[in-house]
Design a protein around this motif. Sequence first.
Motif, PDB file in Angstrom:
ATOM      1  N   TYR A   1      -3.159 -14.094  -5.508  1.00  0.00           N
ATOM      2  CA  TYR A   1      -2.133 -14.302  -6.537  1.00  0.00           C
ATOM      3  C   TYR A   1      -0.773 -14.620  -5.917  1.00  0.00           C
ATOM      4  O   TYR A   1       0.261 -14.314  -6.495  1.00  0.00           O
ATOM      5  N   GLY A   2      -0.779 -15.150  -4.697  1.00  0.00           N
ATOM      6  CA  GLY A   2       0.472 -15.458  -4.020  1.00  0.00           C
ATOM      7  C   GLY A   2       1.154 -14.226  -3.435  1.00  0.00           C
ATOM      8  O   GLY A   2       2.276 -14.295  -2.965  1.00  0.00           O
ATOM      9  N   ILE A   3       0.448 -13.091  -3.452  1.00  0.00           N
ATOM     10  CA  ILE A   3       0.991 -11.844  -2.908  1.00  0.00           C
ATOM     11  C   ILE A   3       0.345 -11.609  -1.552  1.00  0.00           C
ATOM     12  O   ILE A   3      -0.877 -11.602  -1.427  1.00  0.00           O
ATOM     13  N   THR A   4       1.161 -11.402  -0.538  1.00  0.00           N
ATOM     14  CA  THR A   4       0.667 -11.124   0.809  1.00  0.00           C
ATOM     15  C   THR A   4       1.277  -9.826   1.311  1.00  0.00           C
ATOM     16  O   THR A   4       2.192  -9.269   0.705  1.00  0.00           O
ATOM     17  N   ARG A   5       0.798  -9.366   2.446  1.00  0.00           N
ATOM     18  CA  ARG A   5       1.361  -8.143   3.025  1.00  0.00           C
ATOM     19  C   ARG A   5       2.815  -8.348   3.450  1.00  0.00           C
ATOM     20  O   ARG A   5       3.566  -7.400   3.600  1.00  0.00           O
ATOM     21  N   ASP A   6       3.216  -9.604   3.631  1.00  0.00           N
ATOM     22  CA  ASP A   6       4.583  -9.895   4.052  1.00  0.00           C
ATOM     23  C   ASP A   6       5.558 -10.094   2.899  1.00  0.00           C
ATOM     24  O   ASP A   6       6.763  -9.957   3.092  1.00  0.00           O
ATOM     25  N   ASN A   7       5.056 -10.408   1.683  1.00  0.00           N
ATOM     26  CA  ASN A   7       5.997 -10.723   0.606  1.00  0.00           C
ATOM     27  C   ASN A   7       5.840  -9.884  -0.666  1.00  0.00           C
ATOM     28  O   ASN A   7       6.573 -10.074  -1.622  1.00  0.00           O
ATOM     29  N   TRP A   8       4.891  -8.948  -0.711  1.00  0.00           N
ATOM     30  CA  TRP A   8       4.609  -8.208  -1.944  1.00  0.00           C
ATOM     31  C   TRP A   8       5.845  -7.516  -2.504  1.00  0.00           C
ATOM     32  O   TRP A   8       5.986  -7.374  -3.707  1.00  0.00           O
ATOM     33  N   HIS A   9       6.735  -7.094  -1.631  1.00  0.00           N
ATOM     34  CA  HIS A   9       7.911  -6.314  -2.038  1.00  0.00           C
ATOM     35  C   HIS A   9       9.113  -7.193  -2.414  1.00  0.00           C
ATOM     36  O   HIS A   9      10.159  -6.678  -2.795  1.00  0.00           O
TER      37      HIS A   9
ATOM     38  N   GLY B   1       4.875  -8.706  -7.524  1.00  0.00           N
ATOM     39  CA  GLY B   1       4.159  -8.166  -6.372  1.00  0.00           C
ATOM     40  C   GLY B   1       4.224  -6.655  -6.317  1.00  0.00           C
ATOM     41  O   GLY B   1       3.219  -5.984  -6.075  1.00  0.00           O
ATOM     42  N   VAL B   2       5.392  -6.109  -6.556  1.00  0.00           N
ATOM     43  CA  VAL B   2       5.561  -4.647  -6.561  1.00  0.00           C
ATOM     44  C   VAL B   2       4.706  -4.033  -7.672  1.00  0.00           C
ATOM     45  O   VAL B   2       4.006  -3.035  -7.454  1.00  0.00           O
ATOM     46  N   ASP B   3       4.728  -4.634  -8.852  1.00  0.00           N
ATOM     47  CA  ASP B   3       3.929  -4.128  -9.971  1.00  0.00           C
ATOM     48  C   ASP B   3       2.439  -4.153  -9.641  1.00  0.00           C
ATOM     49  O   ASP B   3       1.713  -3.198  -9.945  1.00  0.00           O
ATOM     50  N   ARG B   4       1.955  -5.222  -9.037  1.00  0.00           N
ATOM     51  CA  ARG B   4       0.528  -5.327  -8.698  1.00  0.00           C
ATOM     52  C   ARG B   4       0.122  -4.287  -7.658  1.00  0.00           C
ATOM     53  O   ARG B   4      -0.887  -3.611  -7.806  1.00  0.00           O
ATOM     54  N   VAL B   5       0.921  -4.159  -6.614  1.00  0.00           N
ATOM     55  CA  VAL B   5       0.576  -3.244  -5.526  1.00  0.00           C
ATOM     56  C   VAL B   5       0.601  -1.793  -6.013  1.00  0.00           C
ATOM     57  O   VAL B   5      -0.349  -1.035  -5.804  1.00  0.00           O
ATOM     58  N   PHE B   6       1.674  -1.393  -6.678  1.00  0.00           N
ATOM     59  CA  PHE B   6       1.766  -0.003  -7.118  1.00  0.00           C
ATOM     60  C   PHE B   6       0.855   0.286  -8.309  1.00  0.00           C
ATOM     61  O   PHE B   6       0.397   1.418  -8.485  1.00  0.00           O
ATOM     62  N   GLY B   7       0.552  -0.726  -9.100  1.00  0.00           N
ATOM     63  CA  GLY B   7      -0.427  -0.556 -10.172  1.00  0.00           C
ATOM     64  C   GLY B   7      -1.797  -0.231  -9.601  1.00  0.00           C
ATOM     65  O   GLY B   7      -2.500   0.653 -10.089  1.00  0.00           O
ATOM     66  N   GLU B   8      -2.179  -0.943  -8.567  1.00  0.00           N
ATOM     67  CA  GLU B   8      -3.468  -0.682  -7.910  1.00  0.00           C
ATOM     68  C   GLU B   8      -3.479   0.697  -7.269  1.00  0.00           C
ATOM     69  O   GLU B   8      -4.456   1.444  -7.366  1.00  0.00           O
ATOM     70  N   LEU B   9      -2.382   1.056  -6.641  1.00  0.00           N
ATOM     71  CA  LEU B   9      -2.277   2.374  -6.028  1.00  0.00           C
ATOM     72  C   LEU B   9      -2.427   3.480  -7.074  1.00  0.00           C
ATOM     73  O   LEU B   9      -3.157   4.455  -6.880  1.00  0.00           O
ATOM     74  N   ALA B  10      -1.775   3.321  -8.217  1.00  0.00           N
ATOM     75  CA  ALA B  10      -1.871   4.306  -9.294  1.00  0.00           C
ATOM     76  C   ALA B  10      -3.292   4.400  -9.823  1.00  0.00           C
ATOM     77  O   ALA B  10      -3.813   5.499 -10.056  1.00  0.00           O
ATOM     78  N   ARG B  11      -3.956   3.267 -10.021  1.00  0.00           N
ATOM     79  CA  ARG B  11      -5.338   3.295 -10.518  1.00  0.00           C
ATOM     80  C   ARG B  11      -6.255   4.006  -9.535  1.00  0.00           C
ATOM     81  O   ARG B  11      -7.100   4.815  -9.934  1.00  0.00           O
ATOM     82  N   CYS B  12      -6.109   3.720  -8.275  1.00  0.00           N
ATOM     83  CA  CYS B  12      -6.955   4.374  -7.271  1.00  0.00           C
ATOM     84  C   CYS B  12      -6.740   5.888  -7.284  1.00  0.00           C
ATOM     85  O   CYS B  12      -7.696   6.652  -7.285  1.00  0.00           O
TER      86      CYS B  12
END
Length: 60
Positions: free
Chosen positions: A20-28, A33-44
Motif C-alpha cells: 500500500y505504498g507503506i515501507t519500513r522507511d516511510n510508515w511514520h 501509514g501510522v494508522d495502518r501500522v498501529f491498527g495492525e499492532l492493536a489487532r494483534c
Amino acid sequence: MLYQLAFPEVEMSVVPVDCYGITRDNWHMQEYGVDRVFGELARCGNQFVGDIKEYLKCQK
C-alpha cells in the motif's frame, strides 16, 4: 510469539515488504501509514491476549 507458541520447532524470518505504498522507511511519515501500522499492532494485541498471557505464564 504466537507463531512460536503454535510451531515451536520452526525457525521464522520476518521480511518487510512495500505494501500500500507503506515501507519500513516511510510508515511514520503520513497519517495513513501510522494508522495502518498501529491498527495492525492493536489487532494483534487484542486477538491474542489470553494466549500470550498463557505463553508468558502470567499470574492472575
